[in-house]
Design a protein around this motif. Structure first.
Motif, mmCIF file in Angstrom:
data_model
loop_
_atom_site.group_PDB
_atom_site.id
_atom_site.type_symbol
_atom_site.label_atom_id
_atom_site.label_comp_id
_atom_site.label_asym_id
_atom_site.label_seq_id
_atom_site.Cartn_x
_atom_site.Cartn_y
_atom_site.Cartn_z
ATOM 1 N N SER A 144 0.852 -1.180 0.000
ATOM 2 C CA SER A 144 0.000 0.000 0.000
ATOM 3 C C SER A 144 0.892 1.234 0.000
ATOM 4 C CB SER A 144 -0.891 0.014 1.244
ATOM 5 O OG SER A 144 -0.098 0.179 2.418
ATOM 6 N N SER A 145 0.313 2.399 -0.264
ATOM 7 C CA SER A 145 1.110 3.628 -0.269
ATOM 8 C C SER A 145 1.704 3.886 1.116
ATOM 9 C CB SER A 145 0.249 4.814 -0.706
ATOM 10 O OG SER A 145 -0.871 4.975 0.159
ATOM 11 N N GLY A 146 0.950 3.529 2.161
ATOM 12 C CA GLY A 146 1.440 3.718 3.520
ATOM 13 C C GLY A 146 2.633 2.832 3.827
ATOM 14 N N MET A 147 2.600 1.590 3.346
ATOM 15 C CA MET A 147 3.713 0.663 3.572
ATOM 16 C C MET A 147 4.957 1.127 2.833
ATOM 17 S SD MET A 147 1.592 -2.909 3.299
ATOM 18 C CE MET A 147 3.046 -3.949 3.261
ATOM 19 N N ARG A 148 4.775 1.618 1.608
ATOM 20 C CA ARG A 148 5.916 2.138 0.850
ATOM 21 C C ARG A 148 6.520 3.339 1.576
ATOM 22 N NH1 ARG A 148 6.036 0.694 -4.898
ATOM 23 N NH2 ARG A 148 7.193 2.618 -5.264
ATOM 24 N N ALA A 149 5.651 4.196 2.113
ATOM 25 C CA ALA A 149 6.124 5.384 2.827
ATOM 26 C C ALA A 149 6.912 4.983 4.074
ATOM 27 C CB ALA A 149 4.949 6.283 3.203
ATOM 28 N N ARG A 150 6.415 3.992 4.800
ATOM 29 C CA ARG A 150 7.124 3.506 5.992
ATOM 30 C C ARG A 150 8.514 2.995 5.629
ATOM 31 N NH1 ARG A 150 4.158 0.918 10.600
ATOM 32 N NH2 ARG A 150 2.116 1.897 10.789
ATOM 33 N N LEU A 151 8.572 2.194 4.549
ATOM 34 C CA LEU A 151 9.846 1.612 4.149
ATOM 35 C C LEU A 151 10.831 2.692 3.716
ATOM 36 C CD1 LEU A 151 11.652 -0.806 3.595
ATOM 37 C CD2 LEU A 151 10.588 -1.008 1.332
ATOM 38 N N THR A 152 10.410 3.621 2.851
ATOM 39 C CA THR A 152 11.338 4.638 2.366
ATOM 40 C C THR A 152 11.736 5.593 3.485
ATOM 41 O OG1 THR A 152 9.460 5.941 1.547
ATOM 42 C CG2 THR A 152 10.602 4.548 -0.037
ATOM 43 N N PHE A 153 10.830 5.829 4.431
ATOM 44 C CA PHE A 153 11.169 6.661 5.585
ATOM 45 C C PHE A 153 12.265 5.981 6.403
ATOM 46 C CE2 PHE A 153 10.389 7.979 10.042
ATOM 47 C CZ PHE A 153 10.595 9.346 9.886
ATOM 48 N N ALA A 154 12.094 4.702 6.656
ATOM 49 C CA ALA A 154 13.090 3.948 7.423
ATOM 50 C C ALA A 154 14.422 3.909 6.688
ATOM 51 C CB ALA A 154 12.586 2.532 7.687
ATOM 52 N N ILE A 155 14.382 3.721 5.362
ATOM 53 C CA ILE A 155 15.617 3.702 4.583
ATOM 54 C C ILE A 155 16.326 5.048 4.679
ATOM 55 C CG2 ILE A 155 16.559 3.578 2.238
ATOM 56 C CD1 ILE A 155 14.387 1.492 1.617
ATOM 57 N N SER A 156 15.560 6.130 4.599
ATOM 58 C CA SER A 156 16.146 7.468 4.685
ATOM 59 C C SER A 156 16.851 7.672 6.017
ATOM 60 C CB SER A 156 15.067 8.536 4.504
ATOM 61 O OG SER A 156 14.459 8.454 3.240
ATOM 62 N N LEU A 157 16.249 7.188 7.091
ATOM 63 C CA LEU A 157 16.831 7.366 8.416
ATOM 64 C C LEU A 157 18.108 6.551 8.601
ATOM 65 C CD1 LEU A 157 13.733 7.321 10.801
ATOM 66 C CD2 LEU A 157 14.966 9.290 9.902
ATOM 67 N N ALA A 158 18.269 5.525 7.768
ATOM 68 C CA ALA A 158 19.434 4.647 7.910
ATOM 69 C C ALA A 158 20.703 5.274 7.354
ATOM 70 C CB ALA A 158 19.171 3.313 7.212
ATOM 71 N N PHE A 159 20.554 6.415 6.664
ATOM 72 C CA PHE A 159 21.710 7.088 6.075
ATOM 73 C C PHE A 159 21.796 8.506 6.605
ATOM 74 C CE2 PHE A 159 20.138 3.982 3.014
ATOM 75 C CZ PHE A 159 21.266 3.184 2.862
ATOM 76 N N LYS A 160 23.001 9.009 6.694
ATOM 77 C CA LYS A 160 23.230 10.346 7.215
ATOM 78 C C LYS A 160 23.157 11.375 6.092
ATOM 79 C CE LYS A 160 24.408 13.756 9.855
ATOM 80 N NZ LYS A 160 23.409 14.353 10.761
ATOM 81 N N PHE A 161 22.226 12.317 6.222
ATOM 82 C CA PHE A 161 22.114 13.432 5.289
ATOM 83 C C PHE A 161 22.260 14.745 6.057
ATOM 84 C CE2 PHE A 161 19.607 10.048 3.248
ATOM 85 C CZ PHE A 161 20.177 10.032 1.988
ATOM 86 N N ASP A 162 22.681 15.777 5.347
ATOM 87 C CA ASP A 162 22.769 17.101 5.967
ATOM 88 C C ASP A 162 21.392 17.753 6.055
ATOM 89 O OD1 ASP A 162 25.672 17.118 6.163
ATOM 90 O OD2 ASP A 162 25.666 17.329 3.987
ATOM 91 N N VAL A 163 20.532 17.423 5.077
ATOM 92 C CA VAL A 163 19.177 17.978 5.030
ATOM 93 C C VAL A 163 18.198 16.859 4.692
ATOM 94 C CG1 VAL A 163 17.625 19.638 3.930
ATOM 95 C CG2 VAL A 163 20.036 20.229 4.264
ATOM 96 N N TYR A 164 17.133 16.768 5.467
ATOM 97 C CA TYR A 164 16.078 15.779 5.210
ATOM 98 C C TYR A 164 14.833 16.480 4.685
ATOM 99 C CZ TYR A 164 18.896 12.398 7.792
ATOM 100 O OH TYR A 164 19.905 11.570 8.201
ATOM 101 N N LEU A 165 14.183 15.851 3.696
ATOM 102 C CA LEU A 165 12.975 16.389 3.090
ATOM 103 C C LEU A 165 11.779 15.546 3.492
ATOM 104 C CD1 LEU A 165 14.310 16.989 -0.560
ATOM 105 C CD2 LEU A 165 14.528 18.472 1.443
ATOM 106 N N SER A 166 10.672 16.202 3.828
ATOM 107 C CA SER A 166 9.479 15.475 4.267
ATOM 108 C C SER A 166 8.228 16.092 3.650
ATOM 109 C CB SER A 166 9.361 15.522 5.793
ATOM 110 O OG SER A 166 8.092 15.044 6.213
ATOM 111 N N ASP A 167 7.392 15.249 3.065
ATOM 112 C CA ASP A 167 6.131 15.699 2.459
ATOM 113 C C ASP A 167 4.974 14.978 3.134
ATOM 114 O OD1 ASP A 167 4.077 16.607 0.888
ATOM 115 O OD2 ASP A 167 5.057 16.182 -1.011
ATOM 116 N N GLU A 168 4.409 15.620 4.145
ATOM 117 C CA GLU A 168 3.244 15.104 4.866
ATOM 118 C C GLU A 168 3.482 13.728 5.474
ATOM 119 O OE1 GLU A 168 0.691 16.744 5.623
ATOM 120 O OE2 GLU A 168 0.413 18.319 4.143
#
Length: 221
Positions: A127-151
């Protein structure tokens, strides 16, 4: 630092070039700055976020990223639908140069996403929610200087939203954040600076409250 210089954006359709979504945007976002993008539906908030993240390109002008910027958290465009969540995660770890830490990062992503057995299933079945959870978790697993979030803080149940919000608070201690949200309370909680998008123009405010006030006052005139 992110430098947006004279950026214009419009999308073509079968009827030809569409109207300008963004027109002549110019501003600089300093390092470790938390920014809320504010505007009505169709004002170009998500468009601007994609341009900053490099997911889309300006029709004119330029966006220069002098730092490491995440993809929009929850954006599933970078996932291969025929691969499982685990396979996608392993691939992303490798292309980011973390092959020696795959097991550690895999465990973090699997635990944080909380999608259960679906982690072993093709992403195209999510589902779109499951994809969002996965990509959110993947994003957190890497260090970025700036994080982007859309709702993204609205994704999932109350327990997951609370966890996502805490993750944002932790990120804000050491990184920048650029957020799109229709919830004024969320913007006030996570952002100090506001950019109000109106009629294709960007208005910079050093205080998020001032940006929200200008946005709301525009409807009372």
């Amino acid at each position: 630092m992110i430098v947006v210089k004279d950026v214009y954006k419009r999308y073509k359709s079968e009827h030809g070039p569409g109207k300008w979504v963004l027109q002549g945007l110019s501003f600089t976002i300093p390092s470790q700055t938390s920014v809320g993008l504010i505007g009505s539906n169709g004002a170009g908030k998500s468009t601007l976020l994609r341009l900053i993240g490099g997911i889309d390109q300006p029709s004119r002008g330029s966006v220069k990223r002098k730092c490491r910027v995440s993809w929009p958290l929850g954006f599933g465009g970078g996932l291969q639908g025929s691969l499982s969540g685990r396979q996608n995660t392993k691939f992303i770890c490798r292309i980011h140069g973390h092959e020696d830490e795959i097991k550690e990062r895999m465990k973090f992503i699997q635990d944080f996403a909380e999608i259960g057995e679906a982690f072993e299933e093709p992403v195209k079945t999510y589902s779109s929610g499951m994809r969002a959870r996965l990509t959110f978790a993947i994003s957190l697993a890497f260090k970025f200087d700036v994080y982007l979030s859309d709702e993204l803080t609205s994704v999932g149940d109350a327990v997951f939203r609370k966890k996502a919000q805490q993750a944002f608070k932790d990120l804000a201690q050491t990184s920048g954040l650029i957020m799109v949200s229709h919830d004024a309370n969320v913007l006030k909680e996570f952002c100090k600076v506001g950019i109000w998008l109106n009629n294709g123009q960007a208005h910079w405010f050093d205080k998020i409250d001032d940006a929200l006030n200008s946005y709301h006052q525009s409807y009372t005139k």
